[in-house]
Design a protein around this motif. Structure first.
Motif, short mmCIF file in Angstrom:
data_model
loop_
_atom_site.label_atom_id
_atom_site.label_comp_id
_atom_site.label_asym_id
_atom_site.label_seq_id
_atom_site.Cartn_x
_atom_site.Cartn_y
_atom_site.Cartn_z
N HIS A 22 -16.33 4.30 -32.43
CA HIS A 22 -15.42 3.23 -32.01
C HIS A 22 -14.08 3.30 -32.74
CE1 HIS A 22 -14.68 -0.18 -29.56
NE2 HIS A 22 -14.12 -0.78 -30.60
N LEU A 23 -14.12 3.76 -33.98
CA LEU A 23 -12.88 3.94 -34.73
C LEU A 23 -11.99 4.97 -34.03
CD1 LEU A 23 -11.21 3.38 -37.30
CD2 LEU A 23 -12.65 4.98 -38.52
N VAL A 24 -12.60 6.08 -33.65
CA VAL A 24 -11.86 7.15 -32.97
C VAL A 24 -11.34 6.66 -31.61
CG1 VAL A 24 -12.23 9.36 -31.79
CG2 VAL A 24 -12.99 9.06 -34.14
N GLU A 25 -12.20 5.95 -30.89
CA GLU A 25 -11.82 5.43 -29.56
C GLU A 25 -10.62 4.49 -29.68
OE1 GLU A 25 -15.26 3.61 -27.89
OE2 GLU A 25 -14.48 3.71 -25.85
N THR A 26 -10.68 3.60 -30.67
CA THR A 26 -9.59 2.63 -30.86
C THR A 26 -8.32 3.33 -31.30
OG1 THR A 26 -11.30 1.07 -31.54
CG2 THR A 26 -9.03 0.39 -31.91
N LEU A 27 -8.47 4.33 -32.15
CA LEU A 27 -7.29 5.09 -32.58
C LEU A 27 -6.61 5.76 -31.38
CD1 LEU A 27 -8.54 6.80 -35.86
CD2 LEU A 27 -6.59 5.26 -35.67
N MET A 28 -7.42 6.31 -30.48
CA MET A 28 -6.85 7.00 -29.32
C MET A 28 -6.08 6.04 -28.41
SD MET A 28 -7.44 10.04 -30.00
CE MET A 28 -6.66 10.82 -28.59
N GLU A 55 -12.73 13.87 -22.70
CA GLU A 55 -12.32 14.25 -21.34
C GLU A 55 -11.11 13.45 -20.89
OE1 GLU A 55 -15.74 13.90 -18.78
OE2 GLU A 55 -16.77 15.45 -19.97
N SER A 56 -11.09 12.15 -21.26
CA SER A 56 -9.94 11.33 -20.85
C SER A 56 -8.78 11.40 -21.85
CB SER A 56 -10.37 9.87 -20.62
OG SER A 56 -11.05 9.40 -21.76
N HIS A 57 -9.04 12.01 -23.01
CA HIS A 57 -7.96 12.18 -24.01
C HIS A 57 -7.99 13.64 -24.48
CE1 HIS A 57 -7.06 7.88 -24.54
NE2 HIS A 57 -8.35 7.69 -24.41
N PRO A 58 -7.32 14.52 -23.75
CA PRO A 58 -7.36 15.94 -24.13
C PRO A 58 -6.77 16.20 -25.52
CG PRO A 58 -6.32 15.60 -21.98
CD PRO A 58 -6.52 14.25 -22.56
N ASP A 59 -6.03 15.23 -26.06
CA ASP A 59 -5.45 15.45 -27.40
C ASP A 59 -6.37 14.93 -28.51
OD1 ASP A 59 -5.02 12.91 -26.39
OD2 ASP A 59 -3.10 12.63 -27.40
N LEU A 60 -7.61 14.57 -28.16
CA LEU A 60 -8.60 14.23 -29.20
C LEU A 60 -9.31 15.53 -29.60
CD1 LEU A 60 -10.51 12.38 -30.87
CD2 LEU A 60 -11.85 12.06 -28.80
N TYR A 61 -9.33 15.80 -30.89
CA TYR A 61 -9.95 17.03 -31.37
C TYR A 61 -11.36 16.72 -31.89
CZ TYR A 61 -5.08 18.39 -31.28
OH TYR A 61 -3.79 18.61 -30.88
#
Ligand code: NDP
Length: 254
Positions: A22-28, A55-61
């Protein structure tokens, strides 16, 4: 959220579920947000929600990292190094953790060692491995915080020796309590050792959160906890180095 955009890169361990995910999701979704958000998960094939998010955020590594596995740590370091380049890594969130909740009658030496391995030794080893990247970032900034270089160890109120006393306290989960108390000492040692290099280190309790670990009875939704955590992380400064803070920013007793 103020401060997040000044952080060029953030790495979150244990990002396959719960607070880390959820931290990563919120950051995105945050605007502005850190330049590079790097989610570490030990088994990508099981991290379905994280894969969907990517998939919905290609800039998430996404990097593979079992925090107890030396080879994973080495390989993840190389990957993150190539992602962050000369800027280094601004923020490492040691979030991955397990809770073995054995009481006095149940507890075994093996459980104590296992919880200690994941919750105490691994955050230290991951931090040690990523220090070259945190140092690189620290050399480029002034002051302290996620704009420069910061290590956030996800601890727990259950780590507090002072709070774990008196009639109101619940049953004792030996492996978990002890592993997080020891993690707090890791925080104190790191914050002292790295102070001269401008690298901040602190322990953070996310609150009692509705996750697989926290269970459905927990007080906070993931959203409530993460909103607070992100505010807190964004505003970290010199005064927080070596601290043990609740998600609301309140100082917790050791
Ligand atoms: P969850 O059990 O929901 O998620 C734990 C995460 O840690 C998962 O992503 C899991 O990965 C990962 N993990 C476990 N072991 C390893 C390992 N060896 N290597 C890499 N990743 C690993 O827990 P929460 O999200 O609730 O907890 C996150 C952190 O917050 C923990 O450190 C916990 O102690 C702390 N905390 C939580 C509280 C709560 O109420 N929820 C309260 C206080 C502190 P996988 O999916 O592969 O199993």
């Amino acid at each position: 959220m103020s401060g997040l955009h000044k952080c060029s890169s953030i790495l979150v361990t244990g990002a396959s579920r719960g607070i880390g995910l959820h931290l990563v999701e919120t950051l995105m979704k945050s605007k502005p947000r850190p330049g590079k958000v790097i989610a570490a998960a030990r088994d990508r094939s099981r991290a379905k929600e994280l894969n969907r998010l990517a998939e919905s955020h290609p800039d998430l590594y996404i990097v593979t990292l079992d925090v107890t596995n030396k080879d994973d740590i080495k390989a993840a370091f190389k990957e993150v190094e190539s992602l962050v380049g000369d800027k280094g890594l601004n923020c490492l969130v040691n979030n991955a953790g397990i809770k073995l909740d054995s009481t006095l009658n149940e507890v075994t030496a093996e459980e104590m060692m296992k919880n200690f391995e994941v919750n105490t030794v691994s955050p230290l080893m991951v931090t040690k491995a990523f220090l070259p990247l945190l140092r690189k970032a620290a050399k480029q900034g002034t002051g302290m915080g996620i704009h420069r270089a910061a290590i956030v160890n996800v601890s727990s109120m259950l780590a507090s020796i002072q709070l774990n006393w008196g009639e109101g306290t619940k049953e004792k989960w030996y492996p978990y309590h002890v592993s997080k108390t020891a993690l707090n000492m890791v925080t104190r040692c790191l914050s002292s050792d790295l102070l001269g290099e401008g690298i901040l280190c602190m322990s953070l309790c996310p609150g009692w959160v509705k996750t697989d670990m926290g269970g459905p009875q927990a007080q906070l939704t993931k959203e409530e906890s993460i909103d607070n955590i992100l505010k807190l992380i964004s505003n970290l400064s010199e005064k927080d180095n070596g601290g043990f803070l609740n998600h609301t920013g309140e100082t917790l007793p050791w």
